[in-house]
Every structure is written in structure tokens, then in C-alpha cells.
Scaffold this motif. Sequence first.
Motif, short mmCIF file in Angstrom:
data_model
loop_
_atom_site.label_atom_id
_atom_site.label_comp_id
_atom_site.label_asym_id
_atom_site.label_seq_id
_atom_site.Cartn_x
_atom_site.Cartn_y
_atom_site.Cartn_z
N ASP A 111 0.85 -1.25 0.17
CA ASP A 111 0.07 0.24 0.07
C ASP A 111 0.78 1.25 0.01
OD1 ASP A 111 -2.81 -1.03 0.51
OD2 ASP A 111 -1.62 -1.89 2.23
N THR A 112 2.04 1.31 0.81
CA THR A 112 2.86 2.45 0.82
C THR A 112 4.21 2.00 0.69
OG1 THR A 112 1.26 3.63 2.34
CG2 THR A 112 3.42 4.59 2.34
N VAL A 113 4.97 2.66 -0.10
CA VAL A 113 6.50 2.55 -0.09
C VAL A 113 7.12 3.81 0.37
CG1 VAL A 113 8.55 2.36 -1.69
CG2 VAL A 113 6.45 0.88 -2.00
N ILE A 114 8.06 3.75 1.28
CA ILE A 114 8.69 5.00 2.03
C ILE A 114 10.25 4.85 1.81
CG2 ILE A 114 6.68 5.64 3.42
CD1 ILE A 114 8.00 4.09 5.56
N SER A 115 10.90 5.75 1.81
CA SER A 115 12.31 5.80 1.53
C SER A 115 13.21 7.34 2.23
CB SER A 115 12.76 5.80 0.23
OG SER A 115 14.40 5.75 0.08
N ASP A 116 14.07 6.83 3.12
CA ASP A 116 14.71 7.94 3.93
C ASP A 116 16.16 7.69 3.52
OD1 ASP A 116 14.76 10.62 5.34
OD2 ASP A 116 15.50 9.25 6.92
N MET A 117 16.61 7.07 2.35
CA MET A 117 17.75 6.98 1.93
C MET A 117 18.63 8.05 1.53
SD MET A 117 17.86 3.51 -0.40
CE MET A 117 16.70 4.27 -1.44
N ALA A 118 19.86 8.19 1.66
CA ALA A 118 20.88 9.21 1.52
C ALA A 118 22.12 8.73 0.92
CB ALA A 118 21.17 10.16 2.64
N GLN A 159 18.04 19.03 -2.87
CA GLN A 159 17.70 20.13 -3.73
C GLN A 159 18.67 20.08 -4.65
OE1 GLN A 159 15.27 23.52 -2.07
NE2 GLN A 159 15.90 22.71 -0.19
N GLY A 160 18.49 20.62 -5.90
CA GLY A 160 19.40 20.99 -6.95
C GLY A 160 18.69 20.99 -8.34
N GLN A 161 19.53 21.12 -9.23
CA GLN A 161 18.93 21.09 -10.76
C GLN A 161 18.07 19.91 -11.24
OE1 GLN A 161 22.55 21.61 -13.07
NE2 GLN A 161 23.13 19.32 -12.90
N ASP A 162 18.37 18.73 -10.63
CA ASP A 162 17.91 17.47 -11.36
C ASP A 162 16.19 17.32 -10.22
OD1 ASP A 162 19.64 17.29 -13.32
OD2 ASP A 162 20.90 15.87 -11.74
N LEU A 163 16.08 18.20 -9.48
CA LEU A 163 15.06 17.96 -8.53
C LEU A 163 13.46 18.03 -9.38
CD1 LEU A 163 13.41 17.32 -5.91
CD2 LEU A 163 13.91 19.63 -5.29
N ASP A 164 13.53 18.87 -10.29
CA ASP A 164 12.19 19.38 -10.92
C ASP A 164 11.84 18.20 -11.85
OD1 ASP A 164 12.03 21.61 -9.62
OD2 ASP A 164 12.48 23.02 -11.31
N GLY A 165 12.79 17.81 -12.52
CA GLY A 165 12.52 16.48 -13.47
C GLY A 165 12.27 15.31 -12.56
N PHE A 166 12.85 14.97 -11.61
CA PHE A 166 12.54 13.75 -10.81
C PHE A 166 10.78 14.17 -10.25
CE2 PHE A 166 11.88 11.98 -6.53
CZ PHE A 166 11.97 10.59 -6.95
N GLU A 167 10.49 15.12 -9.81
CA GLU A 167 9.18 15.52 -9.57
C GLU A 167 7.99 15.30 -10.55
OE1 GLU A 167 8.41 18.91 -6.19
OE2 GLU A 167 10.00 19.53 -7.70
N ASP A 168 8.49 15.62 -11.94
CA ASP A 168 7.82 15.45 -12.84
C ASP A 168 7.54 13.99 -13.03
OD1 ASP A 168 7.61 18.09 -13.38
OD2 ASP A 168 9.05 18.10 -15.13
N SER A 190 19.81 20.50 3.12
CA SER A 190 19.29 20.69 1.51
C SER A 190 18.21 19.73 1.32
CB SER A 190 20.36 20.71 0.74
OG SER A 190 20.68 19.42 0.47
N GLU A 191 17.87 18.63 2.21
CA GLU A 191 17.03 17.63 1.86
C GLU A 191 15.39 18.03 1.90
OE1 GLU A 191 17.48 14.97 5.37
OE2 GLU A 191 15.68 15.93 6.36
N VAL A 192 14.53 17.37 0.94
CA VAL A 192 13.41 17.55 0.87
C VAL A 192 12.64 16.38 0.62
CG1 VAL A 192 13.40 19.87 -0.10
CG2 VAL A 192 13.37 18.03 -1.59
N TYR A 193 11.17 16.20 0.68
CA TYR A 193 10.77 14.84 0.46
C TYR A 193 9.63 15.09 -0.52
CZ TYR A 193 12.94 12.98 4.61
OH TYR A 193 13.85 12.66 5.38
N VAL A 194 9.56 14.18 -1.50
CA VAL A 194 8.71 14.15 -2.63
C VAL A 194 7.55 13.22 -2.38
CG1 VAL A 194 8.24 13.89 -5.04
CG2 VAL A 194 10.43 15.07 -4.25
N VAL A 195 6.64 13.55 -2.25
CA VAL A 195 5.38 12.45 -1.90
C VAL A 195 4.53 12.42 -3.27
CG1 VAL A 195 3.07 12.38 -0.53
CG2 VAL A 195 5.16 13.18 0.45
N GLY A 196 4.10 11.20 -3.39
CA GLY A 196 3.11 10.80 -4.46
C GLY A 196 2.01 9.82 -3.69
#
Length: 262
Positions: A111-118, A159-168, A190-196
Motif C-alpha cells: 500500500d505504501t513505499v517510503i524511503s529516507d535513503m541518502a 535540492q538541486g538542478q535535477d529535482l524538478d525533473g524527478f518531481e515530474d 538541503s533535503e526535501v521529500y517528494v510525496v506521491g
Amino acid sequence: MVSAMAGKDEYYNRAKQQGYRARSAYKLKQLDREFDLIGHGDTVVDLGAAPGGWLQVAAEEAGRHGRVIGVDFQRIDAVERGDAPVETIRGDMTEDETKAAIAEAADGRVDTVISDMAPNMTGEYNLDHARSVHLARQALETATDLLGEGGNFAVKVFQGQDLDGFEDDVAREFAFSRRTSPDASRESSSEVYVVGKNRLTGPVRVGDVRDVEITGVGEEGDGIAKVEGFTLFVAGVEEGDEVRVEVTDVKPRFGFAEPIEE
């Protein structure tokens, strides 16, 4: 003189006092409170789960009718918190063998996949960002393989230049997506989380162009077309029309499209 206790941040101290393995437990608590990622009875997969702070929170939120599966190269000590049973798998989340082990442990339902990897930090910002996006994309690929219709996803990325593309990419696979920064993240990070939320499993995505036949009319007056059994509601058409459309919105079980004028 600053005391040793004051020298540690609030969430570090709180984790020690409340028995969580890492301060990051509060990040998942805040993400879950804002986005309702984990429901009672859910099966949750935590990628890169060591040392187990997110497993503890997931076990609390999923409850006794749920189950939690942690995946990591490292050994994870048994989790004794919350009511959900917790199983850990040592392996590479991108390998078919590991995915098969996850599917077996989940009894075919996630039902849910989560990841806090760095990534291992180099101190070179652009490189660390690129590596974090690579890990996040691996987590997204694993999530899309495992999640059923309507499933949820959350992943850490720098955060960085490739974040927008990943969000897409996340937005393309889920009905709802959002970038967020929990209060528990350090201000200097500089970390953020992207949720889907609400995994899309149908054959179309926003922006797709398809040739369709209008086979009926819905209650709201929109035309109805089928794409591989998936329902598209098309504005401004009539039954029997054959039209080229662009998909404008997709939900887990249906979508919307508009005719393209040629």
C-alpha cells in the motif's frame, strides 16, 4: 557555556527520550500527519530502512492488521514497537531477487513505499545531489513495481538542478504529488521529500495523445471513450465521434481528455 543536552537538537533529544532509533522518525510522523501516507491495516515497505526509526513509526501507524517490511544492505535489529509485525530483508532493492522477496513478504499487496535513503556524502554539493536523485529514482522504480492502484510513496531527495525533473516523474505516476520539508528536517539541510499519492496503474498519463471513439455519454454530458478498458471522459463530443484527444487529468480509475483541433 552550552550544555551537552542543549548542543543536540530538539528531535535528537526527543528520539532518545521516546525510544526511537533515529531523529528521522519525526520526519515520517510529520509526513504521515500531513499526507495520510499510512492507513491502519496497510502493508508498508521501507527502502533503506536501517537503523529502523521509520520502521518503528510505520509499525505504529499500520497497526495490528498491517505489516511492515524493511529493506537494507545492513542488518536491522528486531523492531519491537507498534502493533504491526515487522520483517526485514537484506538486499539491493533494485534486484529482482529482492523485489520477489518483498512481494512474498507482502503477500502480493503493498500500500505504501517510503524511503529516507541518502548517498554517502562527499561534500561536493552537485555530486551529492546527483547521487540522491539517482537513489530516489531507484526508489520510485521499485515503488511503481510494487504498489497497487491507489498506493502511496514518499522519498527523500536533495535540492538541486535535477529535482524538478524527478518531481515530474513522480507526478506522472501518481494522481497527487507534492514537495515538502518536514519541521523535523534540520534548517541547514538541503533535503526535501517528494510525496506521491494514489498510484496510477491505467494505460494513459497526462499529456498523452490518443485517437479514440466516443462510445457513450456520461451523466455530466462528457463523452465516454475506452483505452485498453480504461475510461476517459472527453468534453465537447458526441456518441459515435472518432477524435484525437489529449489527456488532461488522470485518476486511479478514470481520466479526462479534450479534443485536439486539427
